[in-house]
Scaffold this motif. Sequence first.
Motif, short mmCIF file in Angstrom:
data_model
loop_
_atom_site.label_atom_id
_atom_site.label_comp_id
_atom_site.label_asym_id
_atom_site.label_seq_id
_atom_site.Cartn_x
_atom_site.Cartn_y
_atom_site.Cartn_z
N GLY A 63 -5.45 9.47 -6.66
CA GLY A 63 -4.79 10.79 -6.98
C GLY A 63 -5.09 11.43 -5.48
N LYS A 64 -6.00 11.04 -4.99
CA LYS A 64 -6.39 11.78 -3.37
C LYS A 64 -5.13 11.61 -2.36
CE LYS A 64 -11.22 10.48 -3.81
NZ LYS A 64 -12.10 9.74 -3.09
N PRO A 65 -5.17 12.34 -1.36
CA PRO A 65 -4.16 12.24 -0.20
C PRO A 65 -4.48 10.79 0.19
CG PRO A 65 -4.95 14.03 -0.09
CD PRO A 65 -5.96 13.66 -1.35
N PHE A 66 -3.57 10.37 0.83
CA PHE A 66 -3.33 8.83 1.39
C PHE A 66 -4.69 8.64 2.44
CE2 PHE A 66 -0.38 5.29 1.11
CZ PHE A 66 -0.08 5.54 -0.39
N ARG B 110 -0.73 12.04 8.17
CA ARG B 110 0.29 13.14 7.69
C ARG B 110 1.06 12.82 6.23
NH1 ARG B 110 3.43 10.62 12.33
NH2 ARG B 110 5.02 9.41 11.49
N ARG B 111 0.69 11.82 5.50
CA ARG B 111 1.29 11.50 4.57
C ARG B 111 0.84 12.30 3.21
NH1 ARG B 111 4.47 7.52 1.68
NH2 ARG B 111 4.29 7.49 -0.38
N SER B 112 1.46 13.18 2.60
CA SER B 112 1.19 13.95 1.17
C SER B 112 1.27 13.35 0.07
CB SER B 112 1.61 15.46 1.65
OG SER B 112 2.99 15.29 1.52
N ARG B 113 2.44 12.55 -0.07
CA ARG B 113 2.87 11.83 -1.44
C ARG B 113 1.78 10.74 -1.46
NH1 ARG B 113 7.30 9.30 -1.21
NH2 ARG B 113 7.90 9.33 -3.23
N THR B 114 1.56 10.47 -3.08
CA THR B 114 0.60 9.20 -3.18
C THR B 114 1.27 8.80 -4.63
OG1 THR B 114 -1.63 8.83 -3.57
CG2 THR B 114 -0.74 10.88 -4.65
N PHE B 115 0.67 7.62 -5.22
CA PHE B 115 0.83 6.80 -6.18
C PHE B 115 -0.15 7.04 -7.37
CE2 PHE B 115 2.56 4.68 -2.58
CZ PHE B 115 3.63 4.19 -3.19
N GLU C 199 -7.47 10.04 2.55
CA GLU C 199 -8.80 9.98 1.91
C GLU C 199 -9.06 8.63 0.98
OE1 GLU C 199 -9.52 13.83 -0.02
OE2 GLU C 199 -8.77 14.92 1.95
N GLU C 200 -7.79 8.02 0.81
CA GLU C 200 -8.04 6.76 0.00
C GLU C 200 -8.69 5.52 0.68
OE1 GLU C 200 -6.91 5.77 -2.99
OE2 GLU C 200 -5.51 7.00 -3.68
N ASP C 201 -9.81 5.33 0.00
CA ASP C 201 -10.60 4.28 0.35
C ASP C 201 -9.84 3.01 0.89
OD1 ASP C 201 -12.84 6.07 0.03
OD2 ASP C 201 -13.42 5.09 -1.60
N LEU C 202 -9.12 2.63 -0.03
CA LEU C 202 -8.31 1.31 0.21
C LEU C 202 -7.23 1.40 1.30
CD1 LEU C 202 -7.72 0.16 -3.37
CD2 LEU C 202 -9.48 -0.55 -1.88
N ILE C 203 -6.74 2.71 1.46
CA ILE C 203 -5.88 2.73 2.62
C ILE C 203 -6.62 2.91 3.84
CG2 ILE C 203 -3.96 4.22 3.55
CD1 ILE C 203 -3.15 2.75 1.06
N GLN C 204 -7.68 3.42 3.98
CA GLN C 204 -8.39 3.51 5.03
C GLN C 204 -8.91 1.85 5.65
OE1 GLN C 204 -11.56 5.98 4.02
NE2 GLN C 204 -10.55 7.94 4.13
N ALA C 205 -9.21 1.32 4.33
CA ALA C 205 -9.64 -0.10 4.94
C ALA C 205 -8.43 -0.96 5.55
CB ALA C 205 -10.12 -0.86 3.73
N GLU C 206 -7.00 -0.82 5.03
CA GLU C 206 -6.01 -1.32 5.51
C GLU C 206 -5.67 -0.82 7.15
OE1 GLU C 206 -4.26 -3.68 4.65
OE2 GLU C 206 -5.07 -3.91 2.82
N VAL C 207 -5.87 0.24 7.41
CA VAL C 207 -5.65 0.85 8.71
C VAL C 207 -6.92 0.35 9.39
CG1 VAL C 207 -5.69 2.82 10.17
CG2 VAL C 207 -4.27 2.96 7.90
N GLY C 208 -8.37 0.23 8.96
CA GLY C 208 -9.35 -0.32 9.57
C GLY C 208 -9.02 -1.86 10.22
N LYS C 209 -8.49 -2.47 9.05
CA LYS C 209 -8.32 -3.86 9.43
C LYS C 209 -7.18 -4.07 10.75
CE LYS C 209 -8.99 -5.64 4.70
NZ LYS C 209 -8.25 -6.09 3.35
N ILE C 210 -6.10 -3.24 10.56
CA ILE C 210 -5.22 -3.36 11.65
C ILE C 210 -6.07 -2.88 12.85
CG2 ILE C 210 -3.29 -2.21 12.83
CD1 ILE C 210 -2.33 -1.54 9.72
N ALA C 211 -6.88 -2.01 12.95
CA ALA C 211 -7.78 -1.46 14.30
C ALA C 211 -8.53 -2.52 14.74
CB ALA C 211 -8.47 -0.39 13.90
N ALA C 212 -9.04 -3.46 13.76
CA ALA C 212 -9.97 -4.54 13.97
C ALA C 212 -9.18 -5.70 14.70
CB ALA C 212 -10.67 -5.32 12.81
N LYS C 213 -7.96 -5.93 14.10
CA LYS C 213 -7.12 -6.92 14.83
C LYS C 213 -6.80 -6.63 16.32
CE LYS C 213 -5.32 -9.22 10.40
NZ LYS C 213 -6.26 -8.30 9.77
N ALA C 214 -6.44 -5.39 16.30
CA ALA C 214 -6.11 -4.99 17.71
C ALA C 214 -7.11 -4.98 18.70
CB ALA C 214 -5.75 -3.21 17.43
#
Length: 419
Positions: free
Chosen positions: A268-271, A258-263, A273-288
């Motif tokens: 410049g994509k929405p969060f 749901r985040r629209s702001r970015t850096f 759609e950011e590959d690196l952010i997707q990877a961070e969430v993926g790592k959390i999911a893998a640990k869970a």
Amino acid sequence: MTSYEILRERFAPVFERIAAGAWDRDRERVLPHEPIAELNAAGFGALRVPTARGGYGVSVQTQMRLLIDLAAADSNIAHQYRSHFGFVETLPWQSEAVRERWYPRVAAGQSVGNASTERGGNALGTLNTTLKPAGPQWTLTGSKFYCTGTIFADYTRVSAQVMGADGEPTAERYFAVVPVNGPGVQVYDDWDGFGQRLTGTGTTEFDGVAVDPLDVLPRVRGTAEAVHEAAFFQLVLLAVQAGIARNARDDAAALVARRSRTFNTGSGKPFREEDLIQAEVGKIAAKAFAAEATVLAAARAIDAAWDHYAADGFSQEPGRVPAEAHTAELAVEAAHVEVPELVLAAAQALFQTVGASATSTSKGLDRHWRNAQTVATHNPIAFRARSLGDFHINGTTPVGLNAIGEATSSSAVTPSATA
């Protein structure tokens, strides 16, 4: 035996209501009396009660799956069931008269808390809380801390030093099960931990409480029951942590989605759609995922041992412990070393997904780390790692947690002395 899928559907609406109020309860420090009462009325406390006795008769693995689901909704509520579930686990080793007394109560929605640990002043292997014979009954006196679940329960199970007729302590320590709202029992909500703040892990005092002989339960060390209970108690904590990791995963995914702001340092994509952010969430999911899979693997080892206990008639003979019991204990110890690290890392990584806004107190995301850290400190991980190493190097049978107290140079024990 009722399947996980059927029970998950039964409890899902309750879990959803619990999840919806979890952060508000934590922020306002509102003890979850009503959610726990609703779960008990729905039979959550009777998961391991045999079907012939009015319960669901599920395996340990199914119970842990449901407990992880509950912990993902509110880890405090899942944690406080540790005491009750532990009590129910011991009933097959008790007399038929005790089983006839307690199975119907549990099936009807009543619960049992815990009052085992003393805050200090008791030498290792002894207790200051005493249980004295008083005519046809017993009398219980003392003070306990870390009484998780007792403030929500109908009864609590109290560990006590047995006193002889001469007023001197014997070598025995028994459990006494007493009504929480009975005469001489006082429960305080004085737990001040920074996490798991709503588990009722505070003080309970007992002042000359009368105990029926049928509610005095012997503790026999070196039995299959003792090995099983120690492993089971640790497994519940690990299931709670696995639920916390899943909650962190879900919160991370929802925040990013749901985040629209970015850096300007990103693409410049929405969060979302950011590959690196997707990877961070993926790592959390893998640990869970890894945490939950590890907990359930240990649960299956306990189920395998349970079959041997049943085949042996739930023997209380000291030393009559099947090899599968120690296999299960080692599985839980291995999980105890790894699961907390996975869960704490998942809770920490949550803050790497959306930046400083994740630290807003209005979101309450810090509670995942606070709760995971609090559960992880219940037993020193280093002791579990040492035990595992000793077994694999020297073949030493692991020693369950039998007592907590003040150590002296003369109180050191060897595995053979307590096995």
